[in-house]
Design an enzyme around this catalytic site. Sequence first.
Site, PDB file in Angstrom:
ATOM      1  N   ASP B  32      21.198   2.437   0.887  1.00  0.00           N
ATOM      2  CA  ASP B  32      20.756   2.328  -0.503  1.00  0.00           C
ATOM      3  C   ASP B  32      19.371   1.694  -0.526  1.00  0.00           C
ATOM      4  OD1 ASP B  32      20.574   2.205  -3.213  1.00  0.00           O
ATOM      5  OD2 ASP B  32      22.196   0.772  -3.513  1.00  0.00           O
ATOM      6  N   ASP B 130      18.185   7.842  -4.088  1.00  0.00           N
ATOM      7  CA  ASP B 130      17.953   6.651  -3.255  1.00  0.00           C
ATOM      8  C   ASP B 130      19.184   6.233  -2.457  1.00  0.00           C
ATOM      9  OD1 ASP B 130      19.418   5.749  -5.375  1.00  0.00           O
ATOM     10  OD2 ASP B 130      18.315   3.877  -5.612  1.00  0.00           O
ATOM     11  N   GLU B 131      20.140   7.127  -2.295  1.00  0.00           N
ATOM     12  CA  GLU B 131      21.347   6.782  -1.541  1.00  0.00           C
ATOM     13  C   GLU B 131      21.731   7.914  -0.596  1.00  0.00           C
ATOM     14  OE1 GLU B 131      24.671   4.658  -3.751  1.00  0.00           O
ATOM     15  OE2 GLU B 131      23.448   5.428  -5.385  1.00  0.00           O
TER      16      GLU B 131
END
Lengths: 118, 434
Positions: B32, B130-131
């Site tokens: 993350d 974003d993960e």
Amino acid sequence: MIAEIGEPVDVSVVFRRGKIRPVAFEWRNRNYRVSRITGTHREMRGQFLSLHYLVMAGGSDVYELSLTTDGMVWKLNKIHWAEGEQEPGSRPGTAGFPVGRGHEGRRGTGGGTEGRRP
Amino acid sequence: MSNYARHGLMQAADLKPGTPERPGERCVVHLDMDAYFASVEQRDIPMYRGKPLIVCHTASDFRSHGIVATCSYEARRWGVKTGMSVWEARSRCPHGVYVHANISKYLYNTRRIVDICRSYTPLTDVFSIDEVFLDVTTPALESGGREGQWEAALDIGSRLKGDIRRQLGLSTSVGVGPNRLVAKMAGEFEKPDGLTLVTPDQLPEILAPLPVDKIVGIGRRMKRNFDAMGVQTIGELAGTPRGILQRRFGVVGTLLHQASLGVDQGRVGYCDEEDTVKSFGHSLAMSGTTDLDLLRNIILGLSEAVTRRMRRDGYLGRTVNLRLRIGYAMGYSRAETMEDYTDLPSRIHRAACRLLEREASLGVWPEKITCVGVSVSSLKPSRERQLSLQDWRDPREMRITEVQDRLKDKYGDGVIMRASLKEKFALSGMNLIR
């Protein structure tokens, strides 16, 4: 602070190991020597590739340059500068130095083009 | 660990060919990015470092509508949060630096992050911008053996963080666990720049005391349901009979019960059938209005954006959903199913406007509209298109749309737009860079 510019600029670049590295640019009759590239990214606009470079020219200002394969045009898109300072380009003698004045050293207080003119 | 959890893990392991069959042997890493958009901006523009930086989705200045896409940790100290309206963020942090989100820049960085992840394992799932999830079972077993697989997985997580920091200058939080659910929860324990391992043996003692909304998918509304049931912690949820949860929440109840035991049967790196597209939608947050002409215009822009993506991905749809947020607390949606499947903006626009006008005529809006969303569902592939009588008699819109698409494909989405959208909004082509 951010100034939207969107003006065509002349950029000197170095091609090395398959990468383009801007080393200097001329904007409003002043030359700016690139001291640091802080970020790059690329994007497709339709069929055309745009390369974006965020560069510093000695001072704390960050200049967003882009090259599009649509006409192979370099543009200065934006300038980020510290709050409280005058907008770059309207500052007398800072950051860049006038074209055709040789490389007699730093002009003004910006210190953006120490050293030789590219 | 209960037998049920063991059974679930075993099932999950059995699903993947070539992976160990014993429970708890899958090693999943969850990556993350910390305050992703803000970190990218702070990396690129050094003067923003150490300052409260707020990255916003807004089509105008930072004084009226728009929402906070993300903010730096410095801004979070002032109470600014992701999803907050820009005006609220300004009231909490007036001295913050407000910048527009540059999605194409973040996507470029995401692609580079995914490339780094894929250098460790091909079994990766991009969960969001974003993960990323990585199944590192095989490399962990190869380097650590059965005894040292968790230490090896932790080492992979640490090297991954180092690579991203070195190559991209960005900080990440990494969680390591036996499945996606636990890995994601582990990553939340230490932020920013954290590295956390939760092994199957630690699961019950770590999960039990956590509040129930720490489980992915439990939001405010479901938390209220659990409050009403007297369930506050994950341990209490695990102790609730599955039948009760099933009766109250349906299929979701079973999944929640499994989640409370740390069981997740989802696989990393495999595209499931459930992952196919179910709808296309766009929404726009604004400062607040009840002006119907303005709302119709916004809906037109949203319909253009939605149908452009539908045509690009080859889908037709016939259920139009209009979502309205009233004030900043209440939101609801209304849907209309049309007779024909379509991917033309005017049809979607007309249906959404009918819904809007029906709602407006009821006079039940206690406050101004602060967000409008249009989505289209009931999809089918566009190769199954049946030309309607209307399209056959007057194919002008189809032809114009086709020409517009060709122009946009060649020159980019901003090259042509409706005149009615040009003046007031930068809606045409919004958020299409995906």
